[in-house]
Scaffold this motif. Structure first.
Motif, PDB file in Angstrom:
ATOM      1  N   LEU A   1       3.441 -11.195  -3.914  1.00 12.61           N
ATOM      2  CA  LEU A   1       3.574  -9.825  -4.411  1.00 12.61           C
ATOM      3  C   LEU A   1       3.473  -8.819  -3.266  1.00 12.61           C
ATOM      4  CD1 LEU A   1       1.384 -10.086  -7.634  1.00 12.61           C
ATOM      5  CD2 LEU A   1       3.869 -10.109  -7.469  1.00 12.61           C
ATOM      6  N   THR A   2       2.586  -9.089  -2.343  1.00  9.44           N
ATOM      7  CA  THR A   2       2.443  -8.204  -1.177  1.00  9.44           C
ATOM      8  C   THR A   2       3.696  -8.217  -0.325  1.00  9.44           C
ATOM      9  OG1 THR A   2       0.063  -8.623  -1.170  1.00  9.44           O
ATOM     10  CG2 THR A   2       1.013  -7.717   0.841  1.00  9.44           C
ATOM     11  N   ILE A   3       4.294  -9.380  -0.152  1.00  6.18           N
ATOM     12  CA  ILE A   3       5.527  -9.489   0.638  1.00  6.18           C
ATOM     13  C   ILE A   3       6.667  -8.725  -0.033  1.00  6.18           C
ATOM     14  CG2 ILE A   3       7.317 -11.108   1.401  1.00  6.18           C
ATOM     15  CD1 ILE A   3       5.029 -13.104   1.973  1.00  6.18           C
ATOM     16  N   ILE A   4       6.798  -8.859  -1.340  1.00  2.75           N
ATOM     17  CA  ILE A   4       7.850  -8.146  -2.074  1.00  2.75           C
ATOM     18  C   ILE A   4       7.663  -6.634  -1.939  1.00  2.75           C
ATOM     19  CG2 ILE A   4       8.785  -7.650  -4.372  1.00  2.75           C
ATOM     20  CD1 ILE A   4       8.165 -10.607  -5.066  1.00  2.75           C
ATOM     21  N   ALA A   5       6.423  -6.168  -2.137  1.00  2.00           N
ATOM     22  CA  ALA A   5       6.153  -4.735  -2.017  1.00  2.00           C
ATOM     23  C   ALA A   5       6.406  -4.251  -0.593  1.00  2.00           C
ATOM     24  CB  ALA A   5       4.714  -4.436  -2.431  1.00  2.00           C
ATOM     25  N   SER A   6       6.060  -5.063   0.388  1.00  5.58           N
ATOM     26  CA  SER A   6       6.277  -4.688   1.791  1.00  5.58           C
ATOM     27  C   SER A   6       7.764  -4.589   2.124  1.00  5.58           C
ATOM     28  CB  SER A   6       5.607  -5.693   2.725  1.00  5.58           C
ATOM     29  OG  SER A   6       4.223  -5.711   2.511  1.00  5.58           O
ATOM     30  N   ILE A   7       8.556  -5.505   1.600  1.00  6.96           N
ATOM     31  CA  ILE A   7      10.007  -5.463   1.823  1.00  6.96           C
ATOM     32  C   ILE A   7      10.607  -4.207   1.206  1.00  6.96           C
ATOM     33  CG2 ILE A   7      12.196  -6.580   1.205  1.00  6.96           C
ATOM     34  CD1 ILE A   7      10.705  -9.282   1.563  1.00  6.96           C
ATOM     35  N   LEU A   8      10.201  -3.882  -0.014  1.00 11.01           N
ATOM     36  CA  LEU A   8      10.704  -2.669  -0.665  1.00 11.01           C
ATOM     37  C   LEU A   8      10.283  -1.413   0.091  1.00 11.01           C
ATOM     38  CD1 LEU A   8      10.112  -3.590  -4.409  1.00 11.01           C
ATOM     39  CD2 LEU A   8      12.301  -3.416  -3.224  1.00 11.01           C
ATOM     40  N   LEU A   9       9.050  -1.398   0.563  1.00 10.93           N
ATOM     41  CA  LEU A   9       8.567  -0.256   1.335  1.00 10.93           C
ATOM     42  C   LEU A   9       9.314  -0.123   2.663  1.00 10.93           C
ATOM     43  CD1 LEU A   9       6.486   1.963   0.986  1.00 10.93           C
ATOM     44  CD2 LEU A   9       4.841   0.525   2.190  1.00 10.93           C
ATOM     45  N   ALA A  10       9.613  -1.259   3.294  1.00  8.97           N
ATOM     46  CA  ALA A  10      10.379  -1.239   4.550  1.00  8.97           C
ATOM     47  C   ALA A  10      11.796  -0.717   4.313  1.00  8.97           C
ATOM     48  CB  ALA A  10      10.417  -2.636   5.159  1.00  8.97           C
TER      49      ALA A  10
ATOM     50  N   THR B   1      13.369   2.936  -3.779  1.00  2.00           N
ATOM     51  CA  THR B   1      12.273   3.704  -4.361  1.00  2.00           C
ATOM     52  C   THR B   1      12.091   3.365  -5.839  1.00  2.00           C
ATOM     53  OG1 THR B   1      12.693   5.502  -2.805  1.00  2.00           O
ATOM     54  CG2 THR B   1      11.380   6.035  -4.744  1.00  2.00           C
ATOM     55  N   THR B   2      13.184   3.278  -6.556  1.00  2.00           N
ATOM     56  CA  THR B   2      13.116   2.915  -7.975  1.00  2.00           C
ATOM     57  C   THR B   2      12.525   1.513  -8.157  1.00  2.00           C
ATOM     58  OG1 THR B   2      15.041   4.303  -8.426  1.00  2.00           O
ATOM     59  CG2 THR B   2      14.461   2.658 -10.094  1.00  2.00           C
ATOM     60  N   LEU B   3      12.989   0.559  -7.367  1.00  2.00           N
ATOM     61  CA  LEU B   3      12.459  -0.798  -7.458  1.00  2.00           C
ATOM     62  C   LEU B   3      10.985  -0.860  -7.084  1.00  2.00           C
ATOM     63  CD1 LEU B   3      15.390  -2.942  -6.024  1.00  2.00           C
ATOM     64  CD2 LEU B   3      14.624  -2.804  -8.400  1.00  2.00           C
ATOM     65  N   PHE B   4      10.589  -0.096  -6.069  1.00  2.00           N
ATOM     66  CA  PHE B   4       9.189  -0.083  -5.644  1.00  2.00           C
ATOM     67  C   PHE B   4       8.292   0.400  -6.776  1.00  2.00           C
ATOM     68  CE2 PHE B   4       5.506   1.918  -3.595  1.00  2.00           C
ATOM     69  CZ  PHE B   4       5.036   0.847  -2.845  1.00  2.00           C
ATOM     70  N   PHE B   5       8.655   1.523  -7.397  1.00  4.01           N
ATOM     71  CA  PHE B   5       7.828   2.053  -8.482  1.00  4.01           C
ATOM     72  C   PHE B   5       7.902   1.186  -9.736  1.00  4.01           C
ATOM     73  CE2 PHE B   5       8.069   5.955  -5.914  1.00  4.01           C
ATOM     74  CZ  PHE B   5       6.709   6.158  -5.766  1.00  4.01           C
ATOM     75  N   THR B   6       9.054   0.583 -10.000  1.00  5.35           N
ATOM     76  CA  THR B   6       9.172  -0.339 -11.131  1.00  5.35           C
ATOM     77  C   THR B   6       8.306  -1.570 -10.898  1.00  5.35           C
ATOM     78  OG1 THR B   6      11.423   0.419 -11.540  1.00  5.35           O
ATOM     79  CG2 THR B   6      10.796  -1.690 -12.514  1.00  5.35           C
ATOM     80  N   PHE B   7       8.347  -2.087  -9.688  1.00  6.92           N
ATOM     81  CA  PHE B   7       7.525  -3.240  -9.322  1.00  6.92           C
ATOM     82  C   PHE B   7       6.045  -2.908  -9.472  1.00  6.92           C
ATOM     83  CE2 PHE B   7       5.388  -5.801  -6.013  1.00  6.92           C
ATOM     84  CZ  PHE B   7       5.683  -7.067  -6.506  1.00  6.92           C
TER      85      PHE B   7
END
Length: 124
Positions: A6-15, A110-116
């Motif tokens: 989950l941290t990796i997914i969030a980090s990729i979206l943030l990057a 941004t949409t995916l990050f907040f949805t995630f």
């Protein structure tokens, strides 16, 4: 799903968001005058320039993002009478491609990050 995944997914979206913002800042600093010159007959662009020209870097970034928004859905702006169809058709394709890909990347990431983030809260 593990916490690490989950941290990796969030980090990729943030990057992805950070890269898109950096590209938009670069375009705003380097090309906003040329972009606005190419769209000189569009009332929307002129109005945004008047509103945000004194706002520094944030103003340039706003003008760039609003221009990208207009290029993404030109029919709406032409129908409202605030965009000129001849300016939109003659806008350089290479600049349009970079501007739109960066804008779409920013909006989607941004949409995916907040949805995630919301999904994580729901699943807890």
């Amino acid at each position: 799903m593990s916490t690490e995944a989950l941290t990796i997914i969030a980090s990729i979206l943030l990057a992805c968001m950070a890269i898109s913002v950096c590209v938009m800042i670069y375009l705003a600093c380097r090309f906003i005058e040329a972009i606005e010159k190419s769209l000189a007959k569009c009332k929307y662009i002129q109005s945004n320039r008047e509103s945000f020209s004194a706002a520094g870097l944030i103003g340039k970034l706003m003008r760039t993002c609003l221009t990208a928004n207009m290029l993404m859905i030109p029919g709406l702006f032409v129908r409202k009478g605030v965009a000129d169809i001849s300016d939109l058709e003659s806008f350089p394709r290479s600049m349009k491609r970079v501007l739109l890909s960066s804008w779409v990347g920013l909006v989607v990431s941004t949409t995916l990050f907040f949805t995630f983030n919301w999904l994580l809260e729901v699943l807890k």
